[in-house]
Design an enzyme around this catalytic site. Structure first.
Site, mmCIF file in Angstrom:
data_model
loop_
_atom_site.group_PDB
_atom_site.id
_atom_site.type_symbol
_atom_site.label_atom_id
_atom_site.label_comp_id
_atom_site.label_asym_id
_atom_site.label_seq_id
_atom_site.Cartn_x
_atom_site.Cartn_y
_atom_site.Cartn_z
ATOM 1 N N HIS A 1 0.949 -0.889 -0.099
ATOM 2 C CA HIS A 1 0.137 0.045 0.221
ATOM 3 C C HIS A 1 1.183 1.034 -0.070
ATOM 4 O O HIS A 1 0.310 2.449 -0.790
ATOM 5 C CB HIS A 1 -0.797 -0.015 1.089
ATOM 6 C CG HIS A 1 -1.894 -1.149 1.285
ATOM 7 N ND1 HIS A 1 -1.660 -2.146 2.611
ATOM 8 C CD2 HIS A 1 -3.146 -1.552 0.752
ATOM 9 C CE1 HIS A 1 -3.415 -2.825 1.726
ATOM 10 N NE2 HIS A 1 -3.924 -2.419 0.726
ATOM 11 N N LYS B 1 -14.789 -7.997 4.534
ATOM 12 C CA LYS B 1 -13.869 -8.712 5.179
ATOM 13 C C LYS B 1 -12.866 -9.085 6.325
ATOM 14 O O LYS B 1 -12.797 -9.311 6.780
ATOM 15 C CB LYS B 1 -12.909 -8.325 4.134
ATOM 16 C CG LYS B 1 -11.985 -7.750 3.030
ATOM 17 C CD LYS B 1 -11.152 -7.461 2.129
ATOM 18 C CE LYS B 1 -10.269 -7.572 0.452
ATOM 19 N NZ LYS B 1 -9.533 -6.538 0.772
ATOM 20 N N ARG C 1 -1.571 -5.958 -8.463
ATOM 21 C CA ARG C 1 0.116 -6.611 -8.466
ATOM 22 C C ARG C 1 0.022 -8.012 -9.404
ATOM 23 O O ARG C 1 0.997 -7.993 -9.670
ATOM 24 C CB ARG C 1 -0.208 -7.504 -6.914
ATOM 25 C CG ARG C 1 -0.785 -6.568 -5.965
ATOM 26 C CD ARG C 1 -0.970 -7.081 -4.770
ATOM 27 N NE ARG C 1 -2.303 -6.934 -5.055
ATOM 28 C CZ ARG C 1 -3.509 -7.137 -3.577
ATOM 29 N NH1 ARG C 1 -2.548 -7.203 -2.196
ATOM 30 N NH2 ARG C 1 -4.432 -7.215 -4.299
ATOM 31 N N SER D 1 -2.237 -8.009 2.846
ATOM 32 C CA SER D 1 -2.569 -7.782 4.440
ATOM 33 C C SER D 1 -2.947 -9.173 5.098
ATOM 34 O O SER D 1 -3.014 -9.406 5.660
ATOM 35 C CB SER D 1 -4.260 -6.965 4.789
ATOM 36 O OG SER D 1 -3.594 -5.381 4.520
HETATM 37 P P1 ADP Z 1 -9.598 -4.194 -0.525
HETATM 38 O O1 ADP Z 1 -10.174 -4.307 0.482
HETATM 39 O O2 ADP Z 1 -9.938 -2.740 -1.449
HETATM 40 O O3 ADP Z 1 -8.921 -5.411 -1.495
HETATM 41 P P2 ADP Z 1 -6.998 -3.366 0.205
HETATM 42 O O4 ADP Z 1 -7.129 -2.863 1.300
HETATM 43 O O5 ADP Z 1 -6.765 -5.096 0.067
HETATM 44 O O6 ADP Z 1 -8.605 -3.250 0.159
HETATM 45 O O7 ADP Z 1 -6.146 -3.301 -1.250
HETATM 46 C C1 ADP Z 1 -6.609 -2.057 -1.337
HETATM 47 C C2 ADP Z 1 -5.620 -1.514 -2.469
HETATM 48 O O8 ADP Z 1 -4.695 -1.265 -2.583
HETATM 49 C C3 ADP Z 1 -6.402 -2.391 -3.967
HETATM 50 O O9 ADP Z 1 -6.611 -1.814 -5.003
HETATM 51 C C4 ADP Z 1 -5.221 -3.412 -4.136
HETATM 52 O O10 ADP Z 1 -5.113 -4.216 -5.009
HETATM 53 C C5 ADP Z 1 -4.052 -2.314 -3.721
HETATM 54 N N1 ADP Z 1 -2.963 -3.229 -2.808
HETATM 55 C C6 ADP Z 1 -3.240 -4.311 -1.688
HETATM 56 N N2 ADP Z 1 -1.021 -4.938 -1.864
HETATM 57 C C7 ADP Z 1 -1.123 -4.552 -2.752
HETATM 58 C C8 ADP Z 1 0.509 -4.584 -3.073
HETATM 59 N N3 ADP Z 1 0.643 -5.612 -2.311
HETATM 60 N N4 ADP Z 1 1.083 -3.787 -4.355
HETATM 61 C C9 ADP Z 1 0.412 -3.297 -4.840
HETATM 62 N N5 ADP Z 1 -0.993 -2.862 -4.514
HETATM 63 C C10 ADP Z 1 -1.690 -3.057 -3.529
#
Ligand code: ADP
Length: 164
Positions: free
Chosen positions: A18, A42, A91, A129
């Site tokens: 993030h 989630k 990703r 996460s």
């Molecule tokens: P969501 O519930 O929307 O999936 P996340 O917190 O998991 O929320 O992710 C928010 C955004 O950050 C999404 O666009 C996800 O693809 C991106 N994201 C999460 N982890 C990574 C990572 N390791 N690298 C790049 N983008 C990420």
């Protein structure tokens, strides 16, 4: 004109992946709003306040960055905040189908709102996460995935969970 982008997500908790996306977004937009979803399906480990606190600690020093929470529809929030773009991280190919669907639905709802996909450094391309939480639960080393402050908060949370 001030270009504003919203980076929505669950951030449960914020990881280096993030952070990578936030830094890239901050380099292109005049203002980036990190919007923490309150109604995530989630079942987050951390409360919205805790997730916002961790984000503040980790990226709070980036100029023109704001941390907020988002309750309803992203398109409504974007209009309310005068935002031009939505940032999402891509990703791997596995992210693509869901992200494409969301981007197209959001465009249908508001064709002025542009979804911008950013690719993180490849060393974060397998990171999310959930994997961090899973590792932490079994005592795995998570220091290359999340900053120190987040590591401590996860440990604290796990200890409290064990106690209850
Ligand atoms: P969501 O519930 O929307 O999936 P996340 O917190 O998991 O929320 O992710 C928010 C955004 O950050 C999404 O666009 C996800 O693809 C991106 N994201 C999460 N982890 C990574 C990572 N390791 N690298 C790049 N983008 C990420």
């Amino acid at each position: 004109m001030n270009k504003i982008a919203i980076y929505p997500g669950t951030f449960d908790p914020i990881t280096y992946g993030h952070v990578d996306i936030i830094q890239r977004a901050a380099a292109i937009f005049d203002r980036v709003i990190v919007a923490v979803a309150t109604n995530s399906q989630k079942r987050p480990l951390f409360t919205v306040a805790e997730r916002m606190d961790m984000i503040r600690h980790v990226v709070g020093d980036i100029p023109h960055l704001e941390i907020d929470q988002i309750e309803g529809l992203l398109v409504d929030y974007a209009v309310e905040r005068g935002a031009h773009a939505v940032i999402r991280g891509l990703r791997a190919v596995s992210d693509f189908e869901f992200e494409l669907q969301m981007a197209l639905v959001n465009r249908k709802l508001n064709e002025k709102l542009i979804t911008v996909f950013l690719m993180p450094h490849e060393k974060y391309s397998y990171l999310n996460s959930s994997i961090v939480k899973e590792l932490a639960q079994f005592g795995g080393n998570i220091e290359c995935f999340v900053p120190k402050y987040v590591q401590e908060k996860i440990k604290e949370k796990m200890r409290n969970h064990e106690r209850h």
